[in-house]
Design a protein around this motif. Structure first.
Motif, short mmCIF file in Angstrom:
data_model
loop_
_atom_site.label_atom_id
_atom_site.label_comp_id
_atom_site.label_asym_id
_atom_site.label_seq_id
_atom_site.Cartn_x
_atom_site.Cartn_y
_atom_site.Cartn_z
N ASP A 53 5.89 -1.90 0.15
CA ASP A 53 5.24 -2.94 0.95
C ASP A 53 6.23 -4.05 1.30
N LYS A 76 8.70 3.52 1.51
CA LYS A 76 7.46 3.76 0.77
C LYS A 76 6.88 2.48 0.16
N LYS A 128 6.35 0.32 4.88
CA LYS A 128 5.65 1.58 5.18
C LYS A 128 6.06 2.18 6.53
#
Length: 257
Positions: A149, A147, A181
């Motif tokens: 970066d 979830k 991601k």
């Protein structure tokens, strides 16, 4: 005399029929009563078997951990059959969604178990543990979603065994490198860079842990350890400020569509 011989022949024939019908004998009576061998007992519930070979390609990537031995987050998913979980939790309603993970882990990844049709296995929360319900003979996979970066390294275990080398699981072992991601799907114990042995639910005595190591102590749990990359920090000052300043009611009034 003839009568005596006839009686002896009859006795000999009777003895042959009686004693010849048995190969051996055991003592009788309470003092010498025989104790016969019993079939080995099996632990109830499910374990994970070494299933059929499935095509699954992986490559190699460099990754330097920020801390080589201390993951930034960990999680565990416990599995069993429905009867086993009901025995622990009583009557419940199964749920199909991403498991509720500890806060530190939840902010970095989502992780769950999916069946062979791609649906999340039904589960429930017992105290602070997430349990999922499996079914004997069914195949499953571990699905992880990054979830953040950042690149992350994910170390996975099943029944206390590392999914990459099949040996005793340890956070010191290498894991899967995930791009920002991205999503990772692990379908079995890795046999090579081209294939895995599918995860399949089965009796504990048939689990990979039992057949390979004769040890079922850790059967019934999937482990996840998350490492961030050297030079990165998922908890930056900006991220902390965003969370502290998050507004639960950002809209003052309703607006027309």
């Amino acid at each position: 005399m003839k009568q005596i011989r006839r009686l002896l022949k009859i006795f000999a024939l009777f003895s042959f029929l009686f004693f010849g019908s048995c190969e051996s004998y055991v003592p009788t009576g309470s003092a010498g009563a025989a104790r016969f061998a019993q079939a080995p007992t099996d632990r109830p519930g499910l374990g994970t078997k070494w299933g059929e070979t499935r095509r699954s390609r992986v490559g190699y990537a460099s990754f330097r951990r920020a801390d080589s031995t201390h993951p930034v987050a960990t999680a565990a998913i416990y599995y069993n059959d429905a009867a086993g979980i009901r025995a622990m939790a009583g009557a419940v309603t199964w749920q199909r969604h991403w498991p509720l993970l500890p806060a530190a882990t939840e902010n970095l990844i989502s992780v769950g178990l999916k069946d062979q049709s791609g649906r999340f296995l039904p589960g429930l929360i017992v105290d602070d543990r997430w349990f999922v319900v499996g079914e004997e003979g069914r195949r499953y996979s571990i699905v992880v979603r990054n979830k953040t970066d950042l690149r992350l390294e994910i170390v996975l275990s099943v029944d206390g065994l590392d999914v990459l080398d099949g040996g005793k699981a340890s956070v010191r072992k290498p894991g899967h490198v995930m791009a920002p991601k991205s999503q990772l799907k692990v379908e079995g114990f890795r046999q090579s860079t081209e294939a895995v042995a599918a995860f399949r639910f089965g009796p504990v005595r048939e689990s990979y842990a039992a057949e390979k190591y004769r040890n079922t102590q850790n059967v019934g749990v999937v482990g996840v350890a998350v490492f961030n990359e050297f030079g990165t920090n998922p908890w930056t000052g900006e991220e902390v400020r965003k969370r502290l300043n998050a507004n639960p009611f950002p809209g003052r009034f309703a607006t027309p569509p």
